[in-house]
Design a protein around this motif. Structure first.
Motif, PDB file in Angstrom:
ATOM      1  N   GLU A 306       0.827  -1.207   0.000  1.00 32.76           N
ATOM      2  CA  GLU A 306       0.000   0.000   0.000  1.00 32.76           C
ATOM      3  C   GLU A 306       0.863   1.259   0.000  1.00 32.76           C
ATOM      4  O   GLU A 306       0.597   2.207  -0.749  1.00 32.76           O
ATOM      5  CB  GLU A 306      -0.938  -0.002   1.211  1.00 32.76           C
ATOM      6  CG  GLU A 306      -2.071  -1.011   1.106  1.00 32.76           C
ATOM      7  CD  GLU A 306      -2.979  -1.005   2.315  1.00 32.76           C
ATOM      8  OE1 GLU A 306      -2.758  -0.180   3.239  1.00 32.76           O
ATOM      9  OE2 GLU A 306      -3.924  -1.816   2.356  1.00 32.76           O
ATOM     10  N   LYS A 307       1.905   1.267   0.846  1.00 34.78           N
ATOM     11  CA  LYS A 307       2.793   2.429   0.902  1.00 34.78           C
ATOM     12  C   LYS A 307       3.557   2.594  -0.409  1.00 34.78           C
ATOM     13  O   LYS A 307       3.818   3.713  -0.870  1.00 34.78           O
ATOM     14  CB  LYS A 307       3.768   2.295   2.085  1.00 34.78           C
ATOM     15  CG  LYS A 307       3.123   2.525   3.440  1.00 34.78           C
ATOM     16  CD  LYS A 307       4.127   2.381   4.559  1.00 34.78           C
ATOM     17  CE  LYS A 307       3.491   2.698   5.908  1.00 34.78           C
ATOM     18  NZ  LYS A 307       3.220   4.130   6.065  1.00 34.78           N
ATOM     19  N   GLU A 310       1.235   4.184  -2.920  1.00 30.89           N
ATOM     20  CA  GLU A 310       1.086   5.608  -2.611  1.00 30.89           C
ATOM     21  C   GLU A 310       2.296   6.394  -3.107  1.00 30.89           C
ATOM     22  O   GLU A 310       2.165   7.484  -3.680  1.00 30.89           O
ATOM     23  CB  GLU A 310       0.928   5.815  -1.104  1.00 30.89           C
ATOM     24  CG  GLU A 310      -0.421   5.374  -0.553  1.00 30.89           C
ATOM     25  CD  GLU A 310      -0.460   5.430   0.976  1.00 30.89           C
ATOM     26  OE1 GLU A 310       0.478   6.013   1.567  1.00 30.89           O
ATOM     27  OE2 GLU A 310      -1.409   4.897   1.563  1.00 30.89           O
ATOM     28  N   HIS A 313       2.270   6.513  -6.953  1.00 29.87           N
ATOM     29  CA  HIS A 313       1.208   7.431  -7.378  1.00 29.87           C
ATOM     30  C   HIS A 313       1.662   8.883  -7.203  1.00 29.87           C
ATOM     31  O   HIS A 313       1.447   9.731  -8.086  1.00 29.87           O
ATOM     32  CB  HIS A 313      -0.060   7.172  -6.558  1.00 29.87           C
ATOM     33  CG  HIS A 313      -1.192   8.084  -6.914  1.00 29.87           C
ATOM     34  ND1 HIS A 313      -1.916   7.963  -8.072  1.00 29.87           N
ATOM     35  CD2 HIS A 313      -1.721   9.160  -6.247  1.00 29.87           C
ATOM     36  CE1 HIS A 313      -2.846   8.912  -8.121  1.00 29.87           C
ATOM     37  NE2 HIS A 313      -2.748   9.642  -7.024  1.00 29.87           N
ATOM     38  N   ASN A 314       2.326   9.176  -6.090  1.00 28.90           N
ATOM     39  CA  ASN A 314       2.810  10.528  -5.830  1.00 28.90           C
ATOM     40  C   ASN A 314       3.895  10.924  -6.829  1.00 28.90           C
ATOM     41  O   ASN A 314       3.933  12.060  -7.317  1.00 28.90           O
ATOM     42  CB  ASN A 314       3.362  10.603  -4.402  1.00 28.90           C
ATOM     43  CG  ASN A 314       3.768  12.013  -4.021  1.00 28.90           C
ATOM     44  OD1 ASN A 314       2.948  12.925  -4.011  1.00 28.90           O
ATOM     45  ND2 ASN A 314       5.046  12.204  -3.707  1.00 28.90           N
TER      46      ASN A 314
END
Length: 335
Positions: A306-307, A310, A313-314
């Motif tokens: 999940e991290k 993220e 995506h960033n």
């Protein structure tokens, strides 16, 4: 067989420098890192040609594929659809590769370097085979096979580095995620046992089964009632995770009803597979949840994933992407 090609008049001109060579082969750059024609072609050919055919077949009913790639269907053109998907994936790939370079997982993320590595790996494998040595995987990697293999391994290594150096995962994070997802991912095994009476559908079956249901509700046992009529089948059945696939395929309604009733409770009449059935639950093992300590590593993997998503995506959101319109617009698919 369809092949992606680049029709560029620029290729007919001898380049005057290495930068010129890179310019005419660069489809786009992400934070200064080039996405070159060969790697763009690799992803488009392997991941999006077939998907594009399927998309336009399903959405526009396309059956005649003459001039398919340059024909407009609705307001969409197949070549533009395929190239946009390939570009989106390559921007993600390049964002991951940039992180791999930053964290020392990969030293050189250029496609030329990858092709050199592929050539050396295939030479090594050929020598090993010639010398009767054991090798794992194919005797010779294709470009896409080797790209997928190397990239997947690098992602694993990158996640390990990020876990140690960046993500700072603590025990409270893990326990919080476990509590949030345990109902979806960490349910314990189940076991439901029922006794049932059933009867094949017939003219009289509905009436017989309704009378049986009334008798059961008035305290008669399943076995007592089954002995009263040879057409009535009495048996017990167990539902658990071992039988679940068959249960879902063959008796989904029966399984669903068994999950709803409590121990001692009698179902309504279930009609399924040309059979009428009544069941009574005689055992229902409470599923509960797998203990945190037993699934901790799975929880950790999930939170790392999940991290990681993220972070990627960033990176993509804040990326500086420049597309070479001359190169991008001239990439076509030949039928």
């Amino acid at each position: 067989m369809t092949v992606i090609v680049a029709l560029l008049s620029l290729f007919l001109i001898a380049p005057s420098s290495n930068n010129d060579v890179e310019d005419i082969q660069t489809v786009a750059t992400m934070n200064g890192e080039p996405i070159q024609i060969p790697e763009f072609m690799l992803i488009l050919n392997n991941n999006y040609v077939a998907k594009t055919y399927n998309y336009f077949s399903n959405n526009y009913g396309v059956k005649n594929y003459k001039d398919f790639w340059t024909t407009v269907y609705g307001n969409e053109k197949p070549i533009d659809y395929a190239k946009s998907l390939a570009l989106k994936e390559l921007i993600r790939i390049k964002s991951e590769q940039i992180l791999m370079k930053e964290y020392g997982v990969a030293n050189d993320i250029s496609y030329g370097s990858f092709l050199n590595e592929l050539e050396q790996e295939n030479k090594r494998r050929k020598i090993a085979v010639d010398n009767n040595q054991v090798i794992y995987g194919p005797i010779e990697y294709s470009e896409y096979q080797y790209f997928s293999h190397v990239f997947a391994n690098h992602v694993v290594e990158l996640k390990k580095k990020l876990e140690k150096e960046t993500f700072n995962i603590n025990e409270s994070d893990l326990r919080a995620l476990y509590e949030n997802v345990k109902e979806e991912y960490f349910m314990d095994s189940y076991q439901i046992k029922v006794e049932k009476i059933s009867m094949k559908k017939s003219k009289n079956a509905d009436k017989v089964m309704k009378n049986l249901l009334t008798s059961l509700q008035n305290g008669y046992s399943f076995k007592q009632l089954s002995n009263a009529n040879q057409e009535i089948l009495f048996e017990t059945q167990t539902f658990n995770e071992t039988t679940s696939k068959t249960d879902y395929d063959v008796n989904p309604q029966l399984l669903n009803e068994a999950k709803k009733i409590s121990v001692g409770e009698i179902s309504n009449i279930i009609e399924e597979n040309n059979t009428l059935t009544i069941i009574r639950c005689i055992e229902n093992k409470d599923r509960g949840f797998q203990e945190y300590d037993k699934v901790k590593e799975q929880v950790k993997t999930q939170i790392i994933d999940e991290k990681y998503e993220e972070l990627i995506h960033n990176k993509i959101e804040h990326a500086d992407v420049e597309i070479s319109d001359v190169v991008f617009n001239n990439l076509i698919v030949e039928q």
